[in-house]
Design a protein around this motif. Structure first.
Motif, PDB file in Angstrom:
ATOM      1  N   MET A  68      -0.658 -13.832  -3.632  1.00  0.00           N
ATOM      2  CA  MET A  68       0.601 -13.302  -3.093  1.00  0.00           C
ATOM      3  C   MET A  68       1.183 -14.226  -2.019  1.00  0.00           C
ATOM      4  SD  MET A  68       1.676 -10.254  -4.279  1.00  0.00           S
ATOM      5  CE  MET A  68       2.199  -9.160  -2.983  1.00  0.00           C
TER       6      MET A  68
ATOM      7  N   ALA B 119       0.004  -4.876   2.520  1.00  0.00           N
ATOM      8  CA  ALA B 119      -0.354  -4.785   1.102  1.00  0.00           C
ATOM      9  C   ALA B 119      -1.841  -5.098   0.894  1.00  0.00           C
ATOM     10  CB  ALA B 119       0.511  -5.734   0.284  1.00  0.00           C
TER      11      ALA B 119
ATOM     12  N   ALA C 168      -3.489  -4.174  -2.436  1.00  0.00           N
ATOM     13  CA  ALA C 168      -2.395  -4.575  -3.332  1.00  0.00           C
ATOM     14  C   ALA C 168      -2.224  -6.086  -3.216  1.00  0.00           C
ATOM     15  CB  ALA C 168      -1.108  -3.842  -2.972  1.00  0.00           C
TER      16      ALA C 168
ATOM     17  N   PRO D 233       1.083  -8.936  -7.739  1.00  0.00           N
ATOM     18  CA  PRO D 233       2.386  -8.310  -7.994  1.00  0.00           C
ATOM     19  C   PRO D 233       2.289  -7.006  -8.775  1.00  0.00           C
ATOM     20  CG  PRO D 233       2.534 -10.672  -8.344  1.00  0.00           C
ATOM     21  CD  PRO D 233       1.087 -10.360  -8.119  1.00  0.00           C
TER      22      PRO D 233
ATOM     23  N   LEU E  62       2.228  -3.822  -6.731  1.00  0.00           N
ATOM     24  CA  LEU E  62       3.372  -3.511  -5.865  1.00  0.00           C
ATOM     25  C   LEU E  62       4.185  -2.386  -6.505  1.00  0.00           C
ATOM     26  CD1 LEU E  62       4.454  -7.176  -5.016  1.00  0.00           C
ATOM     27  CD2 LEU E  62       2.992  -5.659  -3.666  1.00  0.00           C
ATOM     28  N   ASP E  63       3.891  -1.159  -6.108  1.00  0.00           N
ATOM     29  CA  ASP E  63       4.577  -0.023  -6.709  1.00  0.00           C
ATOM     30  C   ASP E  63       5.364   0.767  -5.659  1.00  0.00           C
ATOM     31  OD1 ASP E  63       2.632   1.301  -5.274  1.00  0.00           O
ATOM     32  OD2 ASP E  63       1.438   1.851  -7.020  1.00  0.00           O
TER      33      ASP E  63
ATOM     34  N   LEU F  74       3.429   2.179  -2.632  1.00  0.00           N
ATOM     35  CA  LEU F  74       3.137   1.180  -1.599  1.00  0.00           C
ATOM     36  C   LEU F  74       4.352   0.958  -0.708  1.00  0.00           C
ATOM     37  CD1 LEU F  74       0.912  -0.986  -0.697  1.00  0.00           C
ATOM     38  CD2 LEU F  74       2.330  -2.613  -1.946  1.00  0.00           C
ATOM     39  N   MET F  75       5.549   0.890  -1.308  1.00  0.00           N
ATOM     40  CA  MET F  75       6.771   0.650  -0.527  1.00  0.00           C
ATOM     41  C   MET F  75       7.062   1.823   0.410  1.00  0.00           C
ATOM     42  SD  MET F  75       7.399  -2.310  -1.448  1.00  0.00           S
ATOM     43  CE  MET F  75       6.530  -3.226  -2.707  1.00  0.00           C
TER      44      MET F  75
ATOM     45  N   TYR G 288       4.684   1.542   3.259  1.00  0.00           N
ATOM     46  CA  TYR G 288       5.044   0.451   4.170  1.00  0.00           C
ATOM     47  C   TYR G 288       6.190   0.869   5.082  1.00  0.00           C
ATOM     48  CZ  TYR G 288       6.970  -3.943   5.855  1.00  0.00           C
ATOM     49  OH  TYR G 288       7.470  -4.942   6.660  1.00  0.00           O
TER      50      TYR G 288
ATOM     51  N   MET H 295      11.008  -8.799  -3.642  1.00  0.00           N
ATOM     52  CA  MET H 295      10.802  -8.063  -4.900  1.00  0.00           C
ATOM     53  C   MET H 295      11.835  -8.502  -5.951  1.00  0.00           C
ATOM     54  SD  MET H 295       8.163  -6.219  -4.301  1.00  0.00           S
ATOM     55  CE  MET H 295       7.580  -7.326  -3.003  1.00  0.00           C
TER      56      MET H 295
ATOM     57  N   PRO I  76      10.031  -1.880  -7.471  1.00  0.00           N
ATOM     58  CA  PRO I  76       9.291  -0.838  -6.736  1.00  0.00           C
ATOM     59  C   PRO I  76      10.157  -0.081  -5.725  1.00  0.00           C
ATOM     60  CG  PRO I  76       8.642  -3.024  -6.001  1.00  0.00           C
ATOM     61  CD  PRO I  76       9.522  -3.229  -7.189  1.00  0.00           C
TER      62      PRO I  76
END
Length: 302
Positions: A1, A37, A42, A45, A48-49, A52-53, A56, A81, A94
């Motif tokens: 990442m 992440a 995570a 990529p 990254l759903d 998770l967002m 965050y 993204m 995401p």
């Protein structure tokens, strides 16, 4: 990442022509996101759903940051993204179906014309030299303030100026703004006079490619250095309020509009791409007009 994030930043630098300060903010915000992440397992990529967002955004909000800071961090991650989607690293967005808070509308902080005059009076080189015998940068500081107030420069723009960017005879400066957009801005007579006085103290000969403002190491004065100088100037004038280069830039725009300058001209001098960005200063002027009216008119108060 981390490798993907570095490639994204290279894309912003090369293809989108982002400024150095904007890139630095993106790098910091993406670094924070990648750390979050990784802490939530995570690391690819595919992980990254939407959940998770949401997590965050909640994590950043819980730190008590301002809404605009939160939106800046979200914007950096959303851009990342989007780049991953464009390059086939993600299949779905995401951030899809996530409601993003609206930007907080805050009026710019500015000084009155009287406060600007007070700041200038307390920081005139002869005044500073009389009180601070071992300070040798009074001429530089005064010239810097006069230029930023006279031309509405960002601190990065003032820092990036070379001697050759300033035409002392016609009264114009060539400024490199955001996104490497170049513009010409007028420079007032008082600022030109202060700059001439400062340049007289510089070792000769002066070359066009030399930085206009130097620090104590005879290197280019940085944006952070400019902010510290303005803070020191405010302390000399016994200001309770916080004064920084951006509040002086806000004062420049507000005073122009207060004295009859048209909005389009202010936009060009500030280097705003969008007129809506400049329009916020009209709200400031209208608020001040309302305050004056309510104080002066006998029927204004209930």
């Amino acid at each position: 990442m981390k490798l993907l994030a570095d490639q994204f930043l290279l894309h912003l630098r090369g293809q989108r022509n982002f400024s150095r300060n904007t890139l630095k903010a993106y790098q910091f915000d993406l670094g924070e996101f990648l750390a979050y992440a990784a802490a939530n397992r995570a690391g690819t990529p595919a992980a990254l759903d939407r959940l998770l967002m949401r997590g965050y955004i909640a994590s950043v909000s819980s730190r008590g940051v301002s809404r605009n800071t939160l939106l800046r961090k979200i914007s950096a991650v959303r851009s990342f993204m989007g780049w991953l989607l464009e390059n086939g690293r993600l299949e779905t967005d995401p951030f899809d179906l996530i409601t993003i808070p609206k930007k907080e509308k805050r009026l710019p902080r500015f000084m009155t014309e009287g406060e600007v005059g007070k700041l200038q009076d307390y920081n005139r080189p002869e005044e500073v030299n009389a009180r601070e015998k071992n300070y040798y940068f009074a001429l530089r500081d005064f010239a810097l303030f006069e230029l930023v107030y006279s031309s509405g420069l960002r601190r990065s723009e003032a820092s990036g100026l070379n001697i050759g960017d300033l035409d002392l005879f016609s009264g114009f400066a060539r400024v490199m703004g955001k996104g490497s957009a170049e513009r010409l801005v007028p420079v007032g007579d008082k600022a030109l006079s202060a700059i001439r006085d400062y340049l007289e103290t510089r070792p000769k000969p002066l070359a066009h490619g030399q930085p206009l403002f130097l620090n104590h190491r005879n290197a280019r004065l940085s944006g952070a250095g400019i902010a510290l100088i303005f803070k020191k100037m405010a302390r000399r004038a016994r200001f309770a309020r916080h004064v920084n280069p951006h509040s002086v830039r806000h004062s420049f725009a507000t005073h122009l509009l207060d004295n009859g300058c048209d909005l389009k001209s202010v936009q060009e001098m500030l280097g705003h791409k969008n007129l809506q960005t400049t329009e916020i200063y009209t709200h400031v002027s209208l608020e001040r007009l309302k305050e004056v009216y309510e104080k002066a008119h006998p029927r204004a108060k209930k």
